[in-house]
Design an enzyme around this catalytic site. Structure first.
Site, mmCIF file in Angstrom:
data_model
loop_
_atom_site.group_PDB
_atom_site.id
_atom_site.type_symbol
_atom_site.label_atom_id
_atom_site.label_comp_id
_atom_site.label_asym_id
_atom_site.label_seq_id
_atom_site.Cartn_x
_atom_site.Cartn_y
_atom_site.Cartn_z
ATOM 1 N N LYS A 239 0.828 -1.202 0.000
ATOM 2 C CA LYS A 239 0.000 0.000 0.000
ATOM 3 C C LYS A 239 0.866 1.258 0.000
ATOM 4 O O LYS A 239 1.906 1.312 0.652
ATOM 5 C CB LYS A 239 -0.924 -0.008 1.216
ATOM 6 C CG LYS A 239 -1.991 1.077 1.209
ATOM 7 C CD LYS A 239 -2.884 0.947 2.443
ATOM 8 C CE LYS A 239 -3.967 2.017 2.461
ATOM 9 N NZ LYS A 239 -4.821 1.920 3.669
ATOM 10 N N SER B 103 -9.575 2.037 2.585
ATOM 11 C CA SER B 103 -8.654 2.753 1.724
ATOM 12 C C SER B 103 -7.628 1.849 1.037
ATOM 13 O O SER B 103 -6.867 2.319 0.179
ATOM 14 C CB SER B 103 -7.923 3.830 2.524
ATOM 15 O OG SER B 103 -7.144 3.257 3.562
ATOM 16 N N SER C 178 -10.157 -0.282 6.832
ATOM 17 C CA SER C 178 -9.562 -0.210 5.493
ATOM 18 C C SER C 178 -8.908 -1.486 4.991
ATOM 19 O O SER C 178 -8.500 -1.547 3.831
ATOM 20 C CB SER C 178 -8.551 0.940 5.435
ATOM 21 O OG SER C 178 -9.215 2.181 5.527
#
Length: 466
Positions: free
Chosen positions: A77, A151, A175
Protein backbone atom coordinates in the site's frame (compact mmCIF):
# COMPACT_ATOMS: atom_id res chain seq x y z
CA UNK A 1 0.39 -26.87 -14.96
CA UNK A 2 -0.33 -24.46 -12.11
CA UNK A 3 -2.30 -21.35 -13.03
CA UNK A 4 -0.36 -18.65 -11.21
CA UNK A 5 -3.31 -16.26 -11.48
CA UNK A 6 -5.05 -18.24 -8.75
CA UNK A 7 -2.08 -19.89 -7.01
CA UNK A 8 -1.99 -19.36 -3.27
CA UNK A 9 1.00 -18.10 -1.33
CA UNK A 10 1.53 -21.56 0.13
CA UNK A 11 1.39 -23.18 -3.32
CA UNK A 12 3.72 -20.57 -4.84
CA UNK A 13 6.31 -21.13 -2.12
CA UNK A 14 6.11 -24.88 -2.63
CA UNK A 15 6.71 -24.49 -6.36
CA UNK A 16 9.67 -22.13 -5.98
CA UNK A 17 11.22 -23.98 -3.05
CA UNK A 18 11.00 -27.39 -4.76
CA UNK A 19 12.45 -26.01 -7.97
CA UNK A 20 9.34 -26.59 -10.09
CA UNK A 21 9.36 -22.88 -10.94
CA UNK A 22 11.95 -20.19 -10.45
CA UNK A 23 11.16 -16.94 -8.64
CA UNK A 24 11.92 -15.17 -11.92
CA UNK A 25 9.15 -17.04 -13.76
CA UNK A 26 6.65 -16.38 -10.97
CA UNK A 27 7.48 -12.68 -10.72
CA UNK A 28 7.67 -12.10 -14.47
CA UNK A 29 4.25 -13.69 -14.90
CA UNK A 30 2.88 -11.42 -12.18
CA UNK A 31 4.38 -8.39 -13.92
CA UNK A 32 2.76 -9.53 -17.16
CA UNK A 33 -0.64 -9.76 -15.48
CA UNK A 34 -0.17 -6.30 -13.99
CA UNK A 35 0.67 -4.88 -17.42
CA UNK A 36 -2.45 -6.50 -18.88
CA UNK A 37 -5.00 -5.92 -16.12
CA UNK A 38 -4.01 -2.78 -14.30
CA UNK A 39 -4.88 -0.24 -17.01
CA UNK A 40 -8.55 -1.19 -16.50
CA UNK A 41 -8.43 -1.27 -12.70
CA UNK A 42 -5.88 1.33 -11.52
CA UNK A 43 -4.70 -0.85 -8.65
CA UNK A 44 -1.04 0.19 -8.81
CA UNK A 45 0.39 3.65 -8.26
CA UNK A 46 3.85 2.45 -9.30
CA UNK A 47 5.11 -0.84 -10.74
CA UNK A 48 8.69 -1.80 -9.91
CA UNK A 49 9.13 -4.07 -12.90
CA UNK A 50 12.89 -3.77 -13.39
CA UNK A 51 13.81 -4.06 -9.74
CA UNK A 52 11.34 -6.88 -9.11
CA UNK A 53 12.78 -8.86 -12.03
CA UNK A 54 16.32 -8.32 -10.74
CA UNK A 55 15.35 -9.28 -7.20
CA UNK A 56 13.68 -12.45 -8.45
CA UNK A 57 16.73 -13.44 -10.49
CA UNK A 58 18.98 -12.86 -7.49
CA UNK A 59 16.65 -14.87 -5.28
CA UNK A 60 16.76 -17.77 -7.72
CA UNK A 61 20.55 -17.79 -7.63
CA UNK A 62 20.71 -17.76 -3.84
CA UNK A 63 21.99 -20.94 -2.26
CA UNK A 64 20.45 -20.27 1.14
CA UNK A 65 17.44 -22.01 2.63
CA UNK A 66 14.25 -20.71 0.97
CA UNK A 67 12.25 -18.38 3.20
CA UNK A 68 8.55 -18.71 4.00
CA UNK A 69 7.68 -16.31 1.16
CA UNK A 70 10.28 -17.52 -1.34
CA UNK A 71 9.53 -15.93 -4.71
CA UNK A 72 6.09 -14.59 -3.79
CA UNK A 73 5.19 -11.33 -5.60
CA UNK A 74 3.69 -8.87 -3.12
CA UNK A 75 2.15 -5.41 -3.52
CA UNK A 76 2.53 -2.72 -0.84
CA UNK A 77 0.00 0.00 0.00
CA UNK A 78 1.19 3.48 -0.95
CA UNK A 79 1.43 4.73 2.65
CA UNK A 80 4.20 2.24 3.54
CA UNK A 81 7.84 3.08 2.77
CA UNK A 82 9.56 1.12 0.02
CA UNK A 83 13.18 2.13 -0.57
CA UNK A 84 13.61 4.17 -3.72
CA UNK A 85 9.89 4.99 -4.03
CA UNK A 86 8.19 8.22 -3.04
CA UNK A 87 5.75 7.54 -0.19
CA UNK A 88 2.92 9.60 -1.65
CA UNK A 89 0.10 8.66 0.75
CA UNK A 90 -2.06 8.69 -2.38
CA UNK A 91 -1.32 12.27 -3.44
CA UNK A 92 1.32 14.56 -4.92
CA UNK A 93 2.67 16.31 -1.81
CA UNK A 94 5.87 14.26 -1.44
CA UNK A 95 8.60 14.10 -4.07
CA UNK A 96 11.65 12.57 -2.33
CA UNK A 97 12.03 8.77 -2.49
CA UNK A 98 12.21 6.86 0.78
CA UNK A 99 15.79 6.07 1.77
CA UNK A 100 14.92 2.73 3.35
CA UNK A 101 12.19 0.12 3.52
CA UNK A 102 9.66 0.22 6.32
CA UNK A 103 10.41 -2.53 8.84
CA UNK A 104 7.58 -4.77 7.64
CA UNK A 105 8.79 -4.46 4.02
CA UNK A 106 12.29 -5.41 5.16
CA UNK A 107 10.81 -8.47 6.90
CA UNK A 108 8.94 -9.46 3.75
CA UNK A 109 12.12 -9.23 1.66
CA UNK A 110 14.09 -11.21 4.25
CA UNK A 111 11.45 -13.95 3.98
CA UNK A 112 11.94 -14.14 0.20
CA UNK A 113 9.08 -11.96 -1.02
CA UNK A 114 9.56 -9.80 -4.11
CA UNK A 115 7.99 -6.34 -4.00
CA UNK A 116 6.41 -5.70 -7.41
CA UNK A 117 4.87 -2.29 -6.77
CA UNK A 118 2.84 0.05 -4.61
CA UNK A 119 -0.93 0.27 -4.64
CA UNK A 120 -3.39 3.13 -4.93
CA UNK A 121 -5.23 4.66 -1.99
CA UNK A 122 -7.28 7.80 -1.34
CA UNK A 123 -5.06 10.56 0.04
CA UNK A 124 -3.98 9.61 3.59
CA UNK A 125 -6.52 6.77 3.54
CA UNK A 126 -9.16 9.17 4.76
CA UNK A 127 -12.16 7.46 3.14
CA UNK A 128 -13.30 3.89 2.42
CA UNK A 129 -13.44 4.46 -1.35
CA UNK A 130 -10.25 4.45 -3.42
CA UNK A 131 -10.58 7.57 -5.51
CA UNK A 132 -9.18 11.07 -5.54
CA UNK A 133 -8.02 13.99 -7.63
CA UNK A 134 -4.46 12.68 -7.88
CA UNK A 135 -4.85 8.97 -8.61
CA UNK A 136 -8.32 8.83 -10.15
CA UNK A 137 -10.63 5.94 -9.34
CA UNK A 138 -9.68 2.35 -8.63
CA UNK A 139 -12.16 -0.24 -9.85
CA UNK A 140 -13.53 -3.49 -8.47
CA UNK A 141 -12.32 -6.50 -10.50
CA UNK A 142 -15.71 -8.21 -10.11
CA UNK A 143 -17.45 -5.22 -11.73
CA UNK A 144 -15.29 -2.30 -12.91
CA UNK A 145 -18.22 0.09 -12.57
CA UNK A 146 -18.09 -0.47 -8.79
CA UNK A 147 -15.62 0.60 -6.13
CA UNK A 148 -13.32 -1.95 -4.50
CA UNK A 149 -13.74 -0.05 -1.24
CA UNK A 150 -10.82 1.44 0.61
CA UNK A 151 -8.65 2.75 1.72
CA UNK A 152 -6.67 -0.37 0.76
CA UNK A 153 -8.65 -0.58 -2.47
CA UNK A 154 -5.63 -0.77 -4.74
CA UNK A 155 -4.26 -3.73 -2.79
CA UNK A 156 -7.67 -5.44 -2.86
CA UNK A 157 -8.05 -4.97 -6.62
CA UNK A 158 -4.54 -6.28 -7.25
CA UNK A 159 -5.12 -9.44 -5.20
CA UNK A 160 -8.72 -10.13 -6.24
CA UNK A 161 -7.88 -9.82 -9.95
CA UNK A 162 -4.99 -12.30 -9.65
CA UNK A 163 -2.22 -9.78 -10.35
CA UNK A 164 -0.53 -10.84 -7.11
CA UNK A 165 -1.40 -13.57 -4.61
CA UNK A 166 -1.27 -11.24 -1.59
CA UNK A 167 -0.80 -7.56 -0.79
CA UNK A 168 -0.28 -5.35 2.22
CA UNK A 169 -2.92 -2.87 3.36
CA UNK A 170 -3.64 -0.71 6.37
CA UNK A 171 -6.72 -0.39 8.57
CA UNK A 172 -7.56 2.77 10.52
CA UNK A 173 -11.34 2.45 10.41
CA UNK A 174 -11.99 -0.68 8.37
CA UNK A 175 -9.56 -0.21 5.49
CA UNK A 176 -8.49 -3.87 5.32
CA UNK A 177 -11.92 -5.36 6.02
CA UNK A 178 -14.01 -3.05 3.81
CA UNK A 179 -12.16 -3.73 0.52
CA UNK A 180 -11.82 -7.40 1.44
CA UNK A 181 -15.61 -7.61 1.77
CA UNK A 182 -16.20 -5.78 -1.49
CA UNK A 183 -13.62 -7.80 -3.45
CA UNK A 184 -14.17 -11.31 -2.05
CA UNK A 185 -10.96 -11.55 -0.03
CA UNK A 186 -10.00 -12.59 3.48
CA UNK A 187 -8.79 -9.57 5.43
CA UNK A 188 -7.83 -9.67 9.10
CA UNK A 189 -7.24 -6.45 11.02
CA UNK A 190 -4.81 -7.59 13.69
CA UNK A 191 -4.76 -6.66 17.33
CA UNK A 192 -3.48 -3.13 17.85
CA UNK A 193 0.32 -3.30 18.11
CA UNK A 194 0.60 -6.77 16.55
CA UNK A 195 2.58 -5.52 13.52
CA UNK A 196 5.23 -2.84 13.75
CA UNK A 197 4.53 0.55 12.18
CA UNK A 198 8.25 1.45 12.12
CA UNK A 199 9.72 3.84 11.12
CA UNK A 200 6.59 5.55 12.47
CA UNK A 201 5.63 5.29 16.12
CA UNK A 202 1.98 4.76 15.26
CA UNK A 203 -0.55 4.88 12.42
CA UNK A 204 -3.33 7.34 13.24
CA UNK A 205 -2.53 6.99 16.94
CA UNK A 206 -4.49 4.09 18.44
CA UNK A 207 -6.61 3.46 15.33
CA UNK A 208 -4.26 2.15 12.67
CA UNK A 209 -2.82 -1.28 11.97
CA UNK A 210 -1.28 -2.92 8.91
CA UNK A 211 -1.60 -6.39 7.44
CA UNK A 212 -2.27 -8.53 4.36
CA UNK A 213 -5.30 -8.92 2.14
CA UNK A 214 -5.31 -12.47 0.80
CA UNK A 215 -7.33 -15.00 -1.15
CA UNK A 216 -7.09 -17.66 1.58
CA UNK A 217 -6.96 -17.66 5.36
CA UNK A 218 -3.72 -19.63 5.40
CA UNK A 219 -2.04 -17.15 3.06
CA UNK A 220 -2.86 -14.27 5.39
CA UNK A 221 -1.57 -16.27 8.34
CA UNK A 222 1.73 -17.07 6.59
CA UNK A 223 2.33 -13.38 5.89
CA UNK A 224 1.42 -12.38 9.43
CA UNK A 225 3.95 -14.84 10.85
CA UNK A 226 6.60 -12.99 8.83
CA UNK A 227 5.64 -9.40 9.67
CA UNK A 228 4.26 -9.52 13.21
CA UNK A 229 6.35 -8.28 16.12
CA UNK A 230 7.57 -4.93 17.31
CA UNK A 231 10.54 -2.59 17.35
CA UNK A 232 11.65 -0.28 20.15
CA UNK A 233 9.97 2.70 18.45
CA UNK A 234 6.44 1.25 18.37
CA UNK A 235 3.95 3.09 20.56
CA UNK A 236 1.70 0.03 20.88
CA UNK A 237 2.44 -3.64 21.51
CA UNK A 238 0.08 -6.58 21.40
CA UNK A 239 0.16 -9.54 23.76
CA UNK A 240 1.99 -12.81 23.13
CA UNK A 241 0.76 -15.17 20.45
CA UNK A 242 1.68 -18.40 18.73
CA UNK A 243 2.02 -19.31 15.05
CA UNK A 244 -0.81 -17.86 12.98
CA UNK A 245 -0.31 -20.46 10.26
CA UNK A 246 -0.67 -23.24 12.81
CA UNK A 247 -3.89 -21.60 14.01
CA UNK A 248 -5.24 -21.52 10.45
CA UNK A 249 -4.53 -25.23 10.06
CA UNK A 250 -6.18 -26.46 13.25
CA UNK A 251 -9.81 -26.96 14.24
CA UNK A 252 -11.20 -24.15 16.37
CA UNK A 253 -13.05 -26.42 18.82
CA UNK A 254 -16.56 -25.63 19.97
CA UNK A 255 -16.98 -21.87 20.27
CA UNK A 256 -19.65 -19.57 21.62
CA UNK A 257 -20.56 -17.35 18.67
CA UNK A 258 -22.84 -14.37 19.14
CA UNK A 259 -24.33 -12.67 16.09
CA UNK A 260 -25.89 -9.28 15.55
CA UNK A 261 -26.79 -7.13 12.55
CA UNK A 262 -27.29 -3.99 14.64
CA UNK A 263 -24.95 -1.25 13.35
CA UNK A 264 -22.78 0.65 15.78
CA UNK A 265 -23.83 4.09 14.51
CA UNK A 266 -27.28 5.61 14.15
CA UNK A 267 -28.84 6.33 10.78
CA UNK A 268 -27.39 3.28 9.00
CA UNK A 269 -29.41 0.26 7.93
CA UNK A 270 -27.73 -2.91 6.62
CA UNK A 271 -28.57 -4.15 3.16
CA UNK A 272 -30.91 -7.17 3.37
CA UNK A 273 -28.31 -9.22 1.50
CA UNK A 274 -25.85 -8.62 4.33
CA UNK A 275 -28.40 -9.48 6.99
CA UNK A 276 -29.10 -12.72 5.14
CA UNK A 277 -25.36 -13.46 4.91
CA UNK A 278 -24.97 -13.15 8.68
CA UNK A 279 -28.02 -15.32 9.35
CA UNK A 280 -26.84 -17.96 6.87
CA UNK A 281 -23.37 -17.95 8.42
CA UNK A 282 -24.90 -18.35 11.87
CA UNK A 283 -26.79 -21.41 10.64
CA UNK A 284 -23.64 -22.85 9.09
CA UNK A 285 -21.69 -22.32 12.31
CA UNK A 286 -24.45 -24.15 14.18
CA UNK A 287 -24.15 -27.15 11.86
CA UNK A 288 -20.39 -27.08 12.46
CA UNK A 289 -21.04 -27.65 16.15
CA UNK A 290 -20.72 -24.18 17.63
CA UNK A 291 -23.01 -22.62 20.24
CA UNK A 292 -24.55 -19.83 18.15
CA UNK A 293 -27.08 -17.28 19.33
CA UNK A 294 -28.24 -13.76 18.57
CA UNK A 295 -26.89 -11.21 21.06
CA UNK A 296 -27.18 -7.54 21.87
CA UNK A 297 -23.57 -6.28 21.86
CA UNK A 298 -24.60 -3.06 23.68
CA UNK A 299 -22.11 -1.14 21.60
CA UNK A 300 -20.61 1.99 23.13
CA UNK A 301 -20.53 5.12 20.97
CA UNK A 302 -16.94 5.41 19.63
CA UNK A 303 -17.42 8.83 18.00
CA UNK A 304 -15.73 10.96 20.66
CA UNK A 305 -12.67 8.71 20.57
CA UNK A 306 -12.55 8.06 16.81
CA UNK A 307 -13.12 11.53 15.36
CA UNK A 308 -10.27 13.35 17.16
CA UNK A 309 -7.82 10.57 16.24
CA UNK A 310 -9.00 10.68 12.63
CA UNK A 311 -8.32 14.42 12.46
CA UNK A 312 -5.06 14.07 14.39
CA UNK A 313 -3.88 11.36 11.99
CA UNK A 314 -4.67 13.43 8.90
CA UNK A 315 -3.12 16.57 10.37
CA UNK A 316 0.09 14.87 11.50
CA UNK A 317 0.60 13.25 8.09
CA UNK A 318 -0.25 16.48 6.27
CA UNK A 319 2.23 18.42 8.40
CA UNK A 320 4.98 15.98 7.44
CA UNK A 321 4.65 16.23 3.64
CA UNK A 322 7.12 18.24 1.58
CA UNK A 323 4.58 20.32 -0.37
CA UNK A 324 1.46 21.10 1.61
CA UNK A 325 0.08 23.20 -1.25
CA UNK A 326 -0.06 20.09 -3.46
CA UNK A 327 -2.48 18.28 -1.15
CA UNK A 328 -5.95 17.71 -2.55
CA UNK A 329 -8.56 20.36 -1.81
CA UNK A 330 -10.59 17.98 0.34
CA UNK A 331 -7.51 17.04 2.38
CA UNK A 332 -6.68 20.68 3.04
CA UNK A 333 -10.30 21.24 4.07
CA UNK A 334 -10.06 18.28 6.46
CA UNK A 335 -6.84 19.71 7.87
CA UNK A 336 -8.54 23.03 8.60
CA UNK A 337 -11.66 21.42 10.07
CA UNK A 338 -9.47 19.46 12.48
CA UNK A 339 -7.66 22.49 13.88
CA UNK A 340 -9.49 22.03 17.20
CA UNK A 341 -7.70 18.70 17.75
CA UNK A 342 -4.79 19.91 19.85
CA UNK A 343 -2.32 17.49 21.49
CA UNK A 344 -4.40 17.78 24.65
CA UNK A 345 -7.55 16.76 22.77
CA UNK A 346 -5.71 13.83 21.19
CA UNK A 347 -4.59 12.57 24.58
CA UNK A 348 -8.18 12.89 25.82
CA UNK A 349 -9.35 10.83 22.84
CA UNK A 350 -6.78 8.13 23.60
CA UNK A 351 -8.11 7.88 27.15
CA UNK A 352 -11.63 7.75 25.74
CA UNK A 353 -10.52 4.83 23.55
CA UNK A 354 -9.66 2.87 26.66
CA UNK A 355 -13.15 3.44 28.06
CA UNK A 356 -14.74 2.44 24.74
CA UNK A 357 -12.60 -0.70 24.62
CA UNK A 358 -13.65 -1.74 28.11
CA UNK A 359 -17.34 -1.39 27.23
CA UNK A 360 -17.06 -3.00 23.80
CA UNK A 361 -15.25 -6.03 25.19
CA UNK A 362 -18.04 -6.84 27.64
CA UNK A 363 -19.68 -8.86 24.86
CA UNK A 364 -16.80 -11.34 25.16
CA UNK A 365 -17.82 -12.18 28.71
CA UNK A 366 -20.53 -14.31 27.12
CA UNK A 367 -19.22 -15.22 23.67
CA UNK A 368 -15.86 -16.16 22.13
CA UNK A 369 -16.51 -14.54 18.75
CA UNK A 370 -18.91 -11.87 17.51
CA UNK A 371 -20.42 -12.24 14.01
CA UNK A 372 -21.70 -9.13 12.16
CA UNK A 373 -21.89 -7.76 8.62
CA UNK A 374 -18.57 -6.40 7.36
CA UNK A 375 -20.20 -3.35 5.78
CA UNK A 376 -23.77 -2.07 5.63
CA UNK A 377 -24.10 -1.37 1.90
CA UNK A 378 -23.35 -3.01 -1.42
CA UNK A 379 -20.26 -1.69 -3.27
CA UNK A 380 -21.27 1.72 -4.68
CA UNK A 381 -20.52 2.85 -8.20
CA UNK A 382 -17.12 4.45 -8.66
CA UNK A 383 -17.01 8.17 -8.09
CA UNK A 384 -19.06 8.03 -4.90
CA UNK A 385 -17.06 10.85 -3.25
CA UNK A 386 -15.77 12.48 -6.45
CA UNK A 387 -15.70 16.25 -6.04
CA UNK A 388 -17.26 16.17 -2.58
CA UNK A 389 -15.95 17.92 0.52
CA UNK A 390 -15.00 16.56 3.92
CA UNK A 391 -18.47 16.54 5.49
CA UNK A 392 -20.30 14.99 2.52
CA UNK A 393 -17.55 12.38 2.04
CA UNK A 394 -17.64 11.49 5.73
CA UNK A 395 -21.41 10.98 5.63
CA UNK A 396 -21.08 8.78 2.55
CA UNK A 397 -18.45 6.74 4.39
CA UNK A 398 -20.76 5.85 7.27
CA UNK A 399 -22.32 2.70 5.73
CA UNK A 400 -18.85 1.32 5.02
CA UNK A 401 -17.45 1.84 8.53
CA UNK A 402 -20.64 1.18 10.51
CA UNK A 403 -19.50 -2.23 11.75
CA UNK A 404 -15.74 -1.82 11.44
CA UNK A 405 -14.50 1.40 13.04
CA UNK A 406 -15.47 0.54 16.61
CA UNK A 407 -12.90 -2.25 16.65
CA UNK A 408 -10.15 0.16 15.60
CA UNK A 409 -11.00 2.25 18.63
CA UNK A 410 -11.15 -0.81 20.88
CA UNK A 411 -8.07 -2.40 19.30
CA UNK A 412 -9.56 -5.89 18.90
CA UNK A 413 -8.74 -8.18 15.98
CA UNK A 414 -11.51 -8.41 13.39
CA UNK A 415 -11.72 -10.18 10.05
CA UNK A 416 -13.87 -9.96 6.95
CA UNK A 417 -14.61 -13.46 5.69
CA UNK A 418 -16.07 -14.01 2.19
CA UNK A 419 -19.36 -15.87 1.93
CA UNK A 420 -19.96 -16.04 -1.81
CA UNK A 421 -21.54 -13.85 -4.45
CA UNK A 422 -24.81 -11.94 -4.25
CA UNK A 423 -27.33 -11.85 -7.13
CA UNK A 424 -25.67 -8.61 -8.30
CA UNK A 425 -22.52 -10.64 -9.06
CA UNK A 426 -20.47 -8.94 -6.35
CA UNK A 427 -18.95 -10.57 -3.26
CA UNK A 428 -20.49 -10.55 0.21
CA UNK A 429 -18.48 -10.70 3.42
CA UNK A 430 -19.23 -11.10 7.10
CA UNK A 431 -17.14 -9.83 9.98
CA UNK A 432 -15.79 -11.97 12.80
CA UNK A 433 -14.55 -10.04 15.85
CA UNK A 434 -12.40 -11.61 18.52
CA UNK A 435 -11.42 -10.70 22.06
CA UNK A 436 -8.18 -8.89 22.79
CA UNK A 437 -5.22 -10.79 21.24
CA UNK A 438 -7.71 -13.24 19.73
CA UNK A 439 -6.33 -13.51 16.19
CA UNK A 440 -5.69 -17.25 16.51
CA UNK A 441 -9.32 -18.11 17.22
CA UNK A 442 -10.43 -15.91 14.31
CA UNK A 443 -8.01 -17.61 11.95
CA UNK A 444 -9.10 -21.10 13.03
CA UNK A 445 -12.78 -20.28 12.72
CA UNK A 446 -12.35 -18.46 9.41
CA UNK A 447 -10.44 -21.41 7.98
CA UNK A 448 -13.22 -23.75 9.09
CA UNK A 449 -15.75 -21.55 7.29
CA UNK A 450 -13.52 -21.46 4.23
CA UNK A 451 -13.40 -25.25 4.12
CA UNK A 452 -17.14 -25.65 4.70
CA UNK A 453 -18.14 -22.89 2.28
CA UNK A 454 -15.33 -22.26 -0.24
CA UNK A 455 -15.50 -18.81 -1.72
CA UNK A 456 -15.06 -18.12 -5.43
CA UNK A 457 -11.80 -16.67 -6.75
CA UNK A 458 -11.56 -14.35 -9.73
CA UNK A 459 -8.73 -15.32 -12.08
CA UNK A 460 -9.11 -12.29 -14.34
CA UNK A 461 -10.98 -9.02 -14.28
CA UNK A 462 -14.32 -9.04 -16.16
CA UNK A 463 -14.22 -6.72 -19.11
CA UNK A 464 -10.43 -6.47 -18.81
CA UNK A 465 -9.10 -9.99 -19.37
CA UNK A 466 -10.31 -13.57 -19.55
Amino acid sequence: MTDLRSASVAETVRLTSDGDLTPRVVVDEALGRIASLDPGLNAFSVVLAERAHEDAVALGRSRGTPGPLHGVPIAIKEEIDVAGCVTTFGGEANTTPAAADAELVARLRAAGAVIVGKTTMPEFGAYPYTEGASRGVTRNPWDPTRTPGGSSGGTAAAVASGMVPVGIGGDGGGSIRIPSAMCGLFGLKPQRGRVTTAPHEHLWWALGTVGPLARTVRDAAIVYDVIKGNTDTDLYRAGPTGSFEAAALREPGRLRVGWSVEPVGVGVRPDPLHVAAVEETARLLTTLGHDVREVDPAYPDPTAAFVPQFFAGIRSEAQAVEHYDRLERRTRETYRLGSWVTPKVTQWALRASERVAAKANRVFDDVDVLLTPSVAHRPPRVGVIDGRGTVASSLLAMPAIAYAALWNVAGNPAASVPCGLAPDGLPVGVQLVGPTDGEEVLLSLSAQLEQARPWPLLAGAPGVAD
